[in-house]
Design an enzyme around this catalytic site. Structure first.
Site, short mmCIF file in Angstrom:
data_model
loop_
_atom_site.label_atom_id
_atom_site.label_comp_id
_atom_site.label_asym_id
_atom_site.label_seq_id
_atom_site.Cartn_x
_atom_site.Cartn_y
_atom_site.Cartn_z
N HIS A 101 0.87 -1.17 0.00
CA HIS A 101 0.00 0.00 0.00
C HIS A 101 0.91 1.22 0.00
CE1 HIS A 101 -3.28 -2.67 1.93
NE2 HIS A 101 -3.44 -2.61 0.62
N GLU A 104 1.65 3.34 3.09
CA GLU A 104 2.20 2.70 4.29
C GLU A 104 3.71 2.59 4.07
OE1 GLU A 104 -0.08 -0.89 4.78
OE2 GLU A 104 -1.98 0.21 4.75
N HIS A 211 3.49 -3.87 6.29
CA HIS A 211 2.44 -2.87 6.14
C HIS A 211 2.51 -1.86 7.28
CE1 HIS A 211 -0.29 -4.55 2.91
NE2 HIS A 211 0.61 -5.52 3.07
N GLU A 304 2.35 -5.52 10.49
CA GLU A 304 1.95 -4.12 10.58
C GLU A 304 2.94 -3.45 11.54
OE1 GLU A 304 -0.67 -2.84 8.98
OE2 GLU A 304 -1.60 -4.68 8.21
N HIS A 559 -31.54 -48.60 -10.58
CA HIS A 559 -32.68 -48.99 -11.41
C HIS A 559 -32.22 -48.90 -12.85
CE1 HIS A 559 -35.46 -47.66 -7.90
NE2 HIS A 559 -35.20 -48.97 -7.85
N GLU A 562 -33.05 -46.02 -15.20
CA GLU A 562 -32.74 -44.64 -14.78
C GLU A 562 -31.27 -44.42 -15.07
OE1 GLU A 562 -34.07 -44.38 -10.71
OE2 GLU A 562 -36.08 -45.12 -11.22
N HIS A 666 -30.36 -41.59 -9.06
CA HIS A 666 -31.58 -42.15 -9.65
C HIS A 666 -32.15 -41.17 -10.67
CE1 HIS A 666 -32.60 -45.72 -7.00
NE2 HIS A 666 -31.53 -45.22 -6.42
N GLU A 757 -32.22 -37.72 -7.20
CA GLU A 757 -33.00 -37.87 -8.41
C GLU A 757 -32.55 -36.79 -9.38
OE1 GLU A 757 -35.27 -40.27 -8.78
OE2 GLU A 757 -35.43 -41.01 -6.73
#
Length: 1374
Positions: A101, A104, A211, A304, A559, A562, A666, A757
């Site tokens: 910065h 600073e 900083h 800092e 299944h 599916e 599924h 699902e």
């Protein structure tokens, strides 16, 4: 050598900023004692000063620029080290960055002073000289020179224009962030771009970013996933190390160490010890220190330095004085921890990009261009691994890191055979440029979410560090970035189509071959029609469970019609494999998780299903027409349908892997469904499980990434009234599903499973598949991340340090426990909050720990348990071992290795045998046994136990390293089969087992060691007569079951003559004689007709004495469970077999109660525990099944050999050391064994704490407490008995003294009586000479005397006789 001149270099800049010549400026420098702490240097002055310094000290300094600011100012870096123009891999790189910065400014100045201090003190100050010689130091005084030029001296609060760069970008908010997207272009922040390239190229070890604005040392992480403004501690995996490093700086700073900066704007602000976690102070996204840690191999802290950002120049000297020692001490920390090289074994070249993994710390780094590495660590012992794609992993255990200079640890790794990474052969060249690697890593995507860098397990590499140098082509000049530096997006699947079984199989095999380093294909079973149930495991070590790494799974196509889940999982496999090493999120997930993917659980059903099916049922069920998601055992409903092979295979798979989280994919709706799926009433209502909140959390994680699912109105055209809040639902609240897989996962394993699902259409058209990938890709990845939530850790023995398997982790207030895996690691999903965790294990004291669970990461909580009755260090009081064999500890480690983890499984894999399996006749069995004796005479002996009714010999083979010598100190295990002649599988298994042991003796170290330390008796056929009558392929026939007299031999074992009705059969007598031999530790009997293990008693429970039932049952059941657990199917039970028990284990009487069983006799009269193992439903299956049956039972049979070495063992002797044979050892007041020759005894016991008592005639009883572990060799006890000096329960000395006193009293009493009697006798004699005048008076006197006592009465009688004489005399005188 010329004398060194004491001079400050700050005057050198005069030659740059004044019209004087360079020579004049040098002359000016020679003036000693000139120090300029009275002004700030602008960009021009700073440039001139740095250039002059380098010209003066070229042998230790070098000036370069890593880039330019928006306004074209150079980002100067001063490199200070010996020989600064060469790269010495033996020196760690360190950096300081200041003035990020621009307003600073203290950092800018103190770093210039630091450069001056290092250069001018070099060669004069020993500390400085050593630091410069051994460290590659980089100092950047100003990262934001444009901002500095706009700042105003004296502005303590800073200026908005000065803080940011020339395009108003805050440079410390512009780095790629782990918890969110940072969108900054190279044009807007060229400073950030340049720094990132520099960080990635140099592989710094330690760094600080300086900083101003307060006085504190701030350490990672700077932000958290929830971005709470303040107060949210965001812990990195090196949190303790960061705290230590921050304290090093703070404690050397006179203001910082107080923790009270006393800044005017924040007078009450305080920091404990002068340090703070960044996010806890305030949330800062896009910070540089986090980027260094996550992407650059570098640990960085932010300092800092002053309350006032741009204080007057008059304060510069004071600021330098306060920070000088802190700056020096912090730089020296770059030399702590661990350092070394990784080289290639074949040519000795250094290997770059090798991951250095520290077990227990989920943050890894990679080696540099020459194979060098530096890993900062706090003092302690660590397990360190070097992992490189294409090379065998090398791990060094118990590396000691001491305080001070780094420990040196070098690795030499060898190429793995034919290793490929992402389909590209791995090169062993070390010439890969670091810059190329940096470019590649810089392209890491910033779209990686919070989870992509969340720590998960140990040892686990970080995402970026995993990438091999050879993966992907990268240009030196990437295009302009959109998120920090530009990132290349992950590769997406391109081939979207439906895969039939053959196509799917080819896809899986191709990816397994193409990506062998991370992908491993296997089958967990077969469908009804014989299709393999394939599982692809994707991880950085896919073939084994790594300690601390969670196991995750996806299951699709349960299944058959599916199909979206099936195709999405194939897409996911391709996505993970193709992007590993390139995409940071994928790399991190693969490195930190073992991901199991089963694309199709119902391949048979898929083959008959039809594309375009929206709501149909064709192909839903398996080939037997059973719904697999109604086929699992249920907590509320008795599932009567036969368990299907697909269900069995999946259950066995789930039991064998410590899964943590799972999803079952599924189709037919769009929602995440969580347990419970049904309830006791069988109606649609909310059925809440104990972890309802956790299931909410993981369900939402998936649903919220799928926008359509999250809306909650999934299939408005099909089900307009259906609504799911947030896209999730409780299963039973939707509709009841008894026998579902997700509930079985939760109730029977450690795994939390949901059902997802994926769409309203069950079998969509192929053209629609890309849409499903787009909708679910982020959801699937996010759901995998959920496995790294909650708490994890290790439960270990505080004394040995070894992990404790099957320990229980209980969370107070939640009625659902999890257990530890084989090496003691555990995972427990939890929602954020504070919980009380309790770890317990048999034989150990429970331990409670409070843990606070963060929102977006896992909390590590380890438990170190003390054994019951142990001292403060976890040690149990015990006597010396029975022998001083130095290999005892090694053998204990050997048993532990075979008992936990993959030890036994590895033994099975390493001892594969080829054989043509068939049934042998009685004669061939005898020849096989004699063949083993003749071929392996040093380890076998063969003896005849007796003959059958039809005079067939019953033989037993003993296998030991000294078969002809008694070795009472070794455990003796008995394997028996063929008690029922119609169940010959056991006979063939034992013959194969004997052959297997003999063939591997001297070849396989583990088998050799087991034989050397165990006496193994194999009795393959008890009933040879029945065997001759039995017929193959007769699964239920009783032909051959009994002996030649029609007697079921398993009803003929009676120990008491009163119980026996007829004389024992000859086969029974032969076996009873064997059983009654002392010193047998364990017996395993093989039978057929079921798939389970049974334990005593066979006789009705009411006939069993209470202490036998209670004290023995725990151990007997435990032994049966050990066998069942090591059988791939038995631990699940088999509903197709009669009398299947829970988990495949049953008390024998519950199956078929009867008297006279062999195992009851073994327990009661042989004092040896025996279990009966039923190897399959069919009594006499076809010979083709023998190979499968052997494969299923091989590991279980070996586990019994290992188990025989557990329990408790020891020796009983008297105080002189003489062994006591025949002493009775009573465990817990019930179970009894007897000491054999040498006083040795051995008893198997269920894991836990036990009381044992030694009893021997003529000796005092002695009690001890022992702890038995499920994974350790037998606890050793030495019992020394004292002679029993007690008589009638009283001390011998007391009894002798009392007896002597009694005898003395008796003698004295006798003497007194004799004296009294003598005196009376004399009195009576005097009466013979006296004549009484009145006879009546005399008679009265006699009567009175007779009333006194018995003795007086005797005297009276005597006097009567005297009177008669006296009367005669009296009469004569008259």
């Amino acid at each position: 050598m010329e004398p060194h001149i004491h001079v400050s270099l700050f005057c050198l800049f005069i030659g740059v900023v004044s019209p004087r010549t360079a020579e004049a400026s040098v002359d000016t420098r020679i003036k000693p004692g000139v120090n300029n702490y009275s002004k700030y240097y602008n960009y021009s002055e700073l440039t001139g000063l740095l250039q002059t310094m380098v010209n003066t000290y070229p042998h230790i300094s070098n000036l370069s620029s890593v880039g330019r600011s928006v306004q074209g100012r150079e980002l100067w870096v001063m490199r200070i080290t010996k020989d600064p123009n060469t790269d010495d891999p033996g020196k760690p790189r360190f950096k300081y960055v200041g003035n990020m910065h621009g307003d600073e400014t203290i950092s800018r100045q103190v770093l210039v002073y630091l450069v001056d201090y290092l250069l001018t003190k070099y060669g004069e100050d020993q500390r400085v000289t050593e630091l410069v010689n051994t460290t590659d130091i980089y100092i950047m005084p100003s990262m934001n020179p444009d901002g500095f030029e706009k700042s105003v001296e004296g502005e303590c609060d800073g200026t908005a224009e000065g803080r940011v760069n020339a395009r108003k970008i805050d440079l410390n908010r512009s780095f790629p962030d782990q918890f969110g997207e940072t969108v900054v272009t190279k044009e807007d922040a060229p400073e950030v771009w340049s720094i990132i390239q520099w960080i990635l190229a140099k592989r710094f070890v330690l760094s600080a970013n300086l900083h101003g604005g307060t006085v504190v040392a701030s350490y990672p992480f700077d932000d958290s996933a929830n971005h709470q403004i303040e107060g949210s501690y965001s812990r990195s995996d090196d949190d303790l190390l960061f705290r230590y490093l921050a304290r090093v700086y703070a404690k050397n700073h006179p203001v910082m160490r107080t923790g009270h900066p006393n800044c005017p704007d924040y007078p009450a602000e305080s920091f404990e010890e002068g340090i703070t976690n960044g996010a806890r102070w305030y949330d800062l996204s896009g910070g540089m220190q986090d980027f260094n840690y996550l992407h650059g191999n570098c640990l960085e802290i932010t300092m800092e330095l002053s309350c006032c950002k741009y204080p007057p120049a008059s304060e510069l000297r004071s600021e330098w004085d306060m920070n000088r020692e802190s700056l020096m001490a912090y730089m020296e920390m770059v030399h702590i921890g661990l350092r070394g090289y990784v080289t290639e074994a074949n040519n000795g070249s250094g290997l770059p990009d090798v991951r250095i993994v520290v077990a227990g710390i989920n943050h890894n780094l990679t080696t540099g261009q020459h194979g060098e590495y530096y890993r900062l660590l706090l003092p302690g012992q660590y397990n360190i691994s070097a992992i490189a794609p294409g090379y065998t992993t090398q791990t060094v255990h118990n590396v000691l890191v001491t305080k001070g200079k780094a420990t040196e640890l070098n690795f030499t790794v060898r190429p793995a055979p034919s290793a490929l990474v992402s389909g590209v052969p791995v090169t062993t060249s070390a010439a890969t440029s670091a810059q190329s690697t940096a470019q590649g890593t810089a392209q890491s995507t910033a779209q990686g979410t919070a989870q992509s860098s969340t720590p998960a397990s140990e040892p686990t590499p970080s995402a970026e560090n995993k990438a091999p140098a050879s993966s992907g082509n990268r240009s030196d000049s990437p295009p302009p970035p959109t998120a920090g530096p530009e990132v290349s997006p992950p590769l997406m699947p391109q081939d979207f189509r439906h895969h039939n079984y053959a196509d799917m199989e080819l896809f899986l095999r191709r990816h397994s071959v193409e990506f062998p380093a991370i992908a491993h294909l296997s089958s967990v079973g077969r469908s009804v029609q014989g299709h393999e149930l394939y599982v692809m495991v994707i991880s950085d070590n896919p073939t084994v469970h790594e300690h601390g790494e969670p196991e995750f799974k996806y299951v699709g196509n349960m299944h058959g019609n599916e199909v979206v889940g099936r195709e999405l999982l194939l897409n996911l496999i391709e996505y993970l494999c193709r992007n590993y090493g390139n995409d940071p999120e994928v790399t991190q997930l693969v490195n930190s998780t073992r991901i199991h993917i089963m694309p199709s659980m119902n391949p048979d059903g898929y083959e008959v299903a039809r594309e375009g099916d929206k709501q149909g049922y064709l192909g839903r069920n398996n080939s037997n027409n059973f719904d697999l998601n109604r086929n699992f055992p249920d907590q509320f409903v008795n599932i009567t349908e036969p368990r299907q092979p697909e269900t069995e295979a999946v259950m066995s798979w789930l039991e064998s892997v410590p899964f943590v989280l799972s999803a079952n994919l599924h189709g037919g709706s769009l929602v995440v469904n969580y347990p419970y799926d049904d309830d006791r009433e069988g109606v649609s209502q909310y059925s809440k499980c104990p972890d309802d909140e956790v299931f909410h959390q993981v369900s939402r994680a998936y649903a919220q990434e799928n926008a359509l699912m999250h809306k909650g109105h999934p299939c408005e055209m099909l089900y307009p009234e259906e609504y799911f809040g947030e896209g999730i639902t409780n299963g039973a609240n939707w509709y009841n599903v008894p026998g579902g897989m997700q509930d079985w996962n939760y109730l029977n394993t450690n795994c939390f499973e949901v059902t997802i699902e994926l769409g309203c259409v069950k079998f969509p058209w192929e053209k629609d598949l890309p849409k499903y990938w787009d909708q679910n890709q982020r959801s699937m990845l996010q759901f995998i991340h959920q496995v790294h939530r909650g708490v994890k850790g290790t439960v270990s023995d505080i004394h040995t340090g070894s992990g404790i398997p099957d320990a229980t982790i209980r969370v107070e207030g939640i009625d659902h426990n999890v257990t530890t895996a084989q090496t003691g690691d555990y995972w427990r999903l939890l929602v954020p909050g504070t919980f009380s965790l309790i770890a317990s294990a048999r034989g150990y004291e429970p331990m409670k720990i409070y843990a606070t669970i963060p929102k977006d990461r896992v909390e590590v909580v380890d438990f170190k348990l003390s054994r019951v009755g142990a001292g403060p260090e976890g040690r149990l009081p015990a006597g010396p071992p029975p022998t001083q064999d130095p290999s005892v500890e090694e053998f204990q480690n050997f048993i532990r290795y075979l008992s936990v983890g993959e030890g036994l499984e590895e033994l099975v894999r390493s001892t594969a045998t080829e054989n043509s399996y068939r049934y042998r006749s009685e004669r061939e069995i005898a020849e096989s046994l004699r063949g083993l004796l003749l071929n392996f005479p040093k380890i076998t002996s063969l003896r005849s136990l007796g003959q059958s009714v039809d005079f067939r010999t019953i033989r037993a083979l003993e296998i030991s390293n000294q078969p002809d010598e008694a070795e009472p100190s070794e455990p003796k295990i008995r394997f028996v089969a063929g008690i029922h002649g119609n169940a010959p599988v056991g006979t063939e298994l034992l013959l194969e087992f004997a052959t297997f042991l003999c063939m591997n003796y001297g070849k396989n170290p583990a088998i050799t060691r087991l034989i050397n330390s165990t006496r193994i008796v194999i009795l393959p056929l008890i009933n040879p007569d029945g065997r001759q009558l039995a017929e193959e392929k007769q699964c239920t026939s009783t032909r051959g079951m009994a002996n030649a007299r029609g007697k079921d031999l398993d009803t003929d074992f009676f120990g008491n003559a009163s119980q026996r009705v007829v004389e024992a059969q000859p086969e029974t007598r032969a076996v009873m004689k064997l059983i009654l031999e002392r010193g047998q530790t364990l017996s395993v009997s093989l039978d057929g007709g079921a798939l389970l293990a049974t334990y005593p008693y066979d006789k009705p429970v009411q006939t069993v004495r209470s202490f036998s039932l209670v004290e023995k049952e725990g151990t007997l059941k435990y032994l049966a469970n050990v066998y069942a657990r090591n059988h791939p199917r038995m631990h699940l039970g088999d509903p197709r077999c009669p009398s299947t028990g829970q988990g495949g284990v049953l008390r024998a009487a519950e199956r078929q109660s009867h008297m006279g069983s062999m195992k009851d006799f073994s327990v009661d009269f042989g004092h040896c525990p025996e279990i009966t193992v039923y190897t399959g439903c069919c009594m006499f299956p076809p010979a083709e099944q023998l190979s499968t049956l052997w494969a299923e039972n091989k590991k279980a049979l070996l586990s019994m050999l290992v188990e025989a070495h557990k329990g408790v063992r020891g020796v009983v002797r008297d105080r002189s050391g003489k062994p006591i044979v025949g002493a009775m050892i009573v465990m817990n007041g019930g179970v009894r064994v007897y000491t054999a020759a040498g006083g040795f005894f051995h008893a198997l016991l269920v894991p836990g704490s036990h009381d044992i008592e030694a009893i021997a005639d003529g000796y005092q009883h002695q009690r001890q407490k022992v702890v038995v572990s499920s994974h350790e060799a037998a606890s050793v006890v030495i019992i020394s008995l004292n002679m029993d000096n007690r008589i009638f329960g009283l001390p011998r000395e007391f009894v002798v003294a009392a007896a002597a006193a009694s005898m003395t009293a008796l003698v004295l009493t006798a003497c007194i009586i004799w004296c009294v009697c003598s005196a009376k006798s004399n009195q009576q004699k005097d009466g013979f000479h006296r004549l009484r005048q009145h006879r009546d008076d005399y008679e009265d006197e006699i009567r009175l005397t007779s009333m006194g006592s018995k003795k007086a009465l005797l005297g009276h009688e005597f006097q009567d006789e005297s009177e008669s004489d006296e009367e005669t005399l009296y009469a004569n005188k008259l």
